[in-house]
Design a protein around this motif. Structure first.
Motif, PDB file in Angstrom:
ATOM      1  N   GLU A 813       0.798  -1.048  -0.185  1.00 13.15           N
ATOM      2  CA  GLU A 813       0.117  -0.048   0.059  1.00 13.15           C
ATOM      3  C   GLU A 813       0.933   1.224   0.047  1.00 13.15           C
ATOM      4  O   GLU A 813       1.914   1.155   0.517  1.00 13.15           O
ATOM      5  N   PHE A 815       2.083   4.744   1.217  1.00 16.90           N
ATOM      6  CA  PHE A 815       2.283   5.381   2.502  1.00 16.90           C
ATOM      7  C   PHE A 815       2.388   6.763   2.350  1.00 16.90           C
ATOM      8  O   PHE A 815       2.989   7.179   1.528  1.00 16.90           O
ATOM      9  N   TYR A 980      -0.206   4.636   6.489  1.00 21.86           N
ATOM     10  CA  TYR A 980      -0.576   4.368   4.813  1.00 21.86           C
ATOM     11  C   TYR A 980      -1.569   5.430   4.693  1.00 21.86           C
ATOM     12  O   TYR A 980      -2.389   6.069   5.161  1.00 21.86           O
ATOM     13  N   LYS A 981      -1.455   5.698   3.285  1.00 22.14           N
ATOM     14  CA  LYS A 981      -2.380   6.929   2.865  1.00 22.14           C
ATOM     15  C   LYS A 981      -3.978   5.929   2.598  1.00 22.14           C
ATOM     16  O   LYS A 981      -5.007   6.974   2.723  1.00 22.14           O
TER      17      LYS A 981
END
Length: 981
Positions: A813, A815, A980-981
């Motif tokens: 994912e 970040f 994480y984004k």
């Protein structure tokens, strides 16, 4: 033999003493006899008072039965420890019941209590009945029942208890009518002595020990019985009281007591031996043998026995006399005894030492080890009274050190001498977490014999006094403060209300006595029942107040101390602890506050007072760099008071494993810039008349290092920077600016500081079963003749949190933040909010305002019950506004993750020793550190963060919120963290 030489043996051995207790008594008698004992004699009341005022929980219960059938039923229902039969002598057949019971229950003692006239013939008939252990005479005095109970307990316990040093008095007499009078008299004196000793005990456990160590009374009716007891317990006897005529070889012997004395004198020459007889001619025989004698026919017999016991068994005060009997002085306690001995005339000292009076007096106080040492004072071969005096004082000094070292003493009844090097409790209730940790380590230091391990430095706990938590509850209740707090007052109003409310009378009286004895500055610290626990430290959440304690007026001194205690109480209800408790799902109403009052470590330098070194040491290092390892630990040191460390200011850090390793700086000039520039001291100028305030800072003074150089307090800790050579000299004797490097200690080992820290961290870690943090202060007296002191101040368990589970960090994912310098372990979810300082507007000049603005947005989250990620620059929670953002706990209480970001001109070390940092780790918060210009170690995507939707903003701070949650992971094993984004 050192029976009670260490802490464990002295107090943990309580439960090994007096294991047999008479708690269930079966009384076999007519209804009328039972009525006489119960009602006319007020038996239960008498027994209750004798047992209850000694805090003995085993108060006997009497079960009455009228006949053998009911007796059998009672014996089936419950365990019986003593059977008292009141069978009439005229009906000897009634002993059939007792005989059958004895055959079925041979271990239950059976005592006959009779109010018939006991002639020699009747006594002989009773003794021929094997089931009866002893016969006693009932004359209407209910004290004989208590004496019977205690006699049976003593008889059953003496063999085991004597091995632990318990003393005994032997009564030799074959007349039940007589010993039924004498035993209550002796027991009355013993219980009176025991009550006195309990009142003067050092703490509750010591009091219980003295109850169980009380002298026992043994009874012999024949010469053979007496000799068996003397042979078996010769080293445990306080004295012998003997009749002259009693059975020997099965017949009455007119001189049995005198023959018994002859044998005793040959084997135990200094043992007090009292002869008594109805025959007046025996008085002359006793006088010829230089024996004490009492006439049994004297109307003052019982009074004379009491006097004899007091004068010869060491009960009551120690009466100092000349050999001709003239009284010099009296010592009511051990402290007074030591004081008098110092100036006692040689003749009196020699007289009492030769008679073994000192040993006997300590033996009567259950101080067996001291008694044994004093028993062997060789008065015949010692060259002078001065040598005898020196030996006795050495033994007494060892006694004081042993009992004051490692124990929590009760305050009531202590003298000034008792308060030296001691940990003392005022009142009742819990010690609280902080004081409990100090008391525990005080004991462990003594047990590990660390106090004098190093020649150059003494290891100790400063004099400490704890007001138990019960005083806090009483203070709140008596002043009806809960109803006041329910109105939602401000912190200023809480402080004002609490300081205006009176402390409980007992607490106030204790503080008055304390200020009369102790004349040095005092630190008044919180010690709540939740503080410094293994899971929630409350570190720095409550306030600490310093009291100068130097005013000439004792009323002002005690008023300042009272106000400090009240302000510590008030701090329970301030915003920071309330928010901290909410984060931990704890109701602040559950909190109870004890107060730890400690002697403030330091030296006077003109108007200022401070120690040479303060420190915080942790057995686990969250930020090791090669070659350091996490388990090597980390130490923060500062000149002056420890306020600089716990509030996150510039201090010196080193690993105990590598004390000579320099800090990570580019060169000497940067070393100078990043070293401690200022230190905290107590400002005594005009401080005697100060009024204590809630903010704690009313008495501190921040001084430049140049002041310490003027005070000549840098000798062991300072170095000099050479501007000309751009180098640092490890001494203070060169020309140039001074800086605090601790090089004389860490590089050249002028003091064994590193070794002591390693010892204490190892001891603490082993004792707590987890990593620990300790606080300490080192005093280097200006007077070179005085010893240097390492003062242990506090210990708390660390919440390392790395053992839980491995966190998978390989998810693909995107970040917006990652770091290899993190603290925590696990996954952090359901965070929808970020509070961050806008990098475009950040300036350290505005750091105080920025902290307030973060607090403003934090209140928004408090109202909504939400948590957040907090991003700021420099050191968060520091008290030094030029190192970062000086946040208080209540201003950032909703943060679940904190991200500290370095800037080009703002790169302070993480605040490892601060209270802020400790609470962060303990409450399970995540921590990220983003180094400047080192993307391999960490980075933060500012462009992404600045494009998030802003919910609310202030001049310098923004609160962003989005519908999808932010998710964070921290792996405590690798120190790697990702948001994480």
């Amino acid at each position: 033999m050192n029976r009670f030489g260490d802490m464990k043996a002295r107090f943990s051995g309580i439960h090994d003493l007096m294991k047999f207790r008479v708690t269930e008594i079966l009384l076999i008698s007519t209804a009328y006899d039972a009525y006489v004992l119960e009602e006319d004699g007020m038996l239960i009341e008498q027994i209750y008072h004798h047992f209850n005022d000694l805090s003995i929980p085993f108060i006997p219960r009497i079960h009455w039965v009228a006949d053998g059938e009911d007796a059998w039923e009672e014996l089936k229902l419950r365990p019986i420890h003593l059977i008292i039969t009141m069978s009439r002598i005229s009906d000897m057949s009634s002993f059939e019941v007792e005989t059958k019971i004895h055959e079925a229950y041979p271990n239950i003692p059976i005592v006959m209590l009779s109010y018939d006239r006991l002639t020699p013939e009747i006594i002989a008939r009773i003794r021929a009945i094997s089931c009866i252990d002893r016969v006693f005479h009932w004359s209407g005095d209910n004290k004989v029942l208590v004496a019977i109970i205690k006699y049976i307990e003593d008889k059953q316990n003496v063999e085991a208890d004597s091995k632990l040093g318990v003393q005994a008095i032997l009564l030799v007499d074959d007349s039940p009518a007589y010993y039924s009078q004498i035993l209550p008299t002796i027991y009355t004196e013993i219980l009176t002595q025991t009550r006195y000793l309990v009142l003067h005990a050092m703490n509750i456990k010591h009091g219980l020990l003295r109850v169980r160590l009380r002298p026992k009374i043994l009874l012999a009716e024949t010469y053979e019985e007496a000799m068996e007891i003397i042979s078996k317990y010769r080293h445990n006897l306080l004295g012998i009281i003997s009749d002259v005529r009693f059975p020997k070889n099965g017949v009455l012997h007119p001189q049995a007591g005198i023959e018994l004395n002859k044998i005793v004198r040959e084997n135990i020459p200094d043992l007090p031996f009292l002869l008594q007889s109805e025959e007046a001619e025996n008085a002359a025989k006793a006088e010829a043998l230089r024996l004490d004698f009492l006439n049994k026919n004297s109307p003052k017999l019982l009074q004379n026995i009491r006097t004899y016991i007091l004068e010869n068994y060491g009960f009551g005060s120690f009466v100092f006399k000349y050999p001709d009997g003239r009284v010099i002085d009296k010592a009511t306690d051990i402290t007074n005894l030591e004081r008098i001995i110092r100036d006692l005339p040689d003749a009196s000292l020699y007289y009492h030492a030769k008679k073994n009076d000192f040993s006997r007096w300590f033996r009567a106080r259950a101080e067996v080890e001291v008694a044994d040492r004093l028993r062997f004072v060789d008065t015949e071969n010692v060259s002078s009274a001065a040598d005898i005096r020196a030996y006795i004082l050495k033994v007494l000094n060892g006694y004081f050190q042993k009992y004051q070292s490692g124990l929590v003493l009760a305050f009531e009844g202590l003298s000034k001498k008792d308060m030296e090097n001691a940990f003392i409790k005022l009142g009742t209730g819990s010690l609280g977490g902080k004081a409990r940790g100090v008391a525990f380590m005080n004991g462990m230091i003594a047990k590990a014999q660390l106090a004098d391990k190093y020649e150059d430095m003494k290891i100790k706990v400063p004099r400490s006094f704890v007001i138990g938590s019960d005083a806090f509850e009483k203070f709140i209740e008596e002043n009806k403060l809960y109803s006041f707090l329910a109105t939602g007052p401000t912190e200023a109003e809480i402080a004002q209300k609490f300081t205006a409310s009176p402390l409980p009378a007992g607490t106030k009286e204790n503080l008055l006595v304390l200020t009369q004895y102790i004349k040095c500055p005092l630190a008044v610290r919180s010690s709540s029942i939740l503080e410094d626990s293994r899971i929630l430290p409350f570190a720095g959440i409550y306030n600490t107040y310093v009291v100068p304690n130097c005013h000439a007026d004792p009323e002002i001194r005690v008023k300042q101390l009272e106000d400090a205690v009240k302000l510590v109480y008030a701090s329970v209800f301030y915003a920071a602890p309330v928010q901290y408790a909410k984060n931990a799902d704890i109701r602040i109403e559950e909190e109870k506050m004890a107060v730890l009052i400690q002697e403030l470590v330091g030296e006077h330098y003109g108007d200022y007072y401070y120690p040479a070194i303060s420190g915080v040491a942790q057995s686990y290092n969250f930020y090791p760099y090669d070659p350091l390892k996490p388990e090597d630990g980390i130490v923060s040191l500062a000149l002056g008071l420890g306020k600089a460390i716990v509030e996150g200011e510039r201090v010196y850090r080193f690993s105990p494993a590598y004390p000579k390793l320099n800090p990570l700086v580019s060169g000497p000039k940067e070393y100078l810039e990043k070293s401690q520039h200022a230190f905290y001291a107590i400002n005594f100028k005009d401080s005697a008349d100060i009024t204590l305030r809630a903010d704690e800072d009313y008495i501190y003074k921040k001084l430049l290092i140049s002041q310490a150089h003027k005070d000549q307090s840098l000798e062991y800790i300072g170095s000099t920077y050479s501007v000309e050579n751009d180098c640092i000299y490890d001494n203070i004797y060169q020309q140039g600016p001074k800086l605090v490097t601790f090089a004389p200690i860490l590089k050249y080992n002028r003091l064994p500081l590193r070794q002591i820290i390693k010892d204490l961290l190892g001891l603490g870690k082993q004792s707590f079963g987890t990593d620990v943090e300790i606080e300490f202060a080192v005093n280097i007296p200006k007077d070179k003749s005085k010893p240097k002191e390492f003062n242990f101040l506090q210990i708390r368990p660390m919440v390392v949190g790395r053992e839980a589970f491995e966190v998978n960090m390989d998810e693909p994912e995107a970040f917006w933040c990652f770091s290899h310098h993190t603290i925590g372990n696990g996954s952090y979810q359901n965070i929808h909010d970020i509070i961050f300082v806008d990098p475009a507007d950040f300036n350290l000049q505005n750091s105080v305002q920025i902290a307030n603005e973060i607090g403003e947005l934090n209140q928004v989250l408090i109202r909504e019950g939400r948590r957040c990620i907090l991003v700021g620059f420099g050191r968060m929670g520091t008290a030094d506004r030029w190192l970062g953002i000086p946040l208080t706990w209540e201003q950032m209480s909703r943060a679940m993750i904190i991200v500290e970001v370095d800037l080009k001109n703002l790169r302070p070390e993480p605040s490892l020793g601060s209270h802020f940092f400790h609470n962060l780790t303990a409450t399970g918060m995540g921590y990220f550190h983003i180094q400047y210009d080192n993307q391999a170690a960490g980075m933060l995507d500012w462009e992404w963060l600045l494009n998030q939707p802003v919910l609310q903003q202030t001049k310098f701070v923004k609160l962003v919120r989005r519908q999808e949650p932010f998710r964070a992971k921290i792996d405590g094993r690798s120190f790697k963290g990702i948001i994480y984004k």
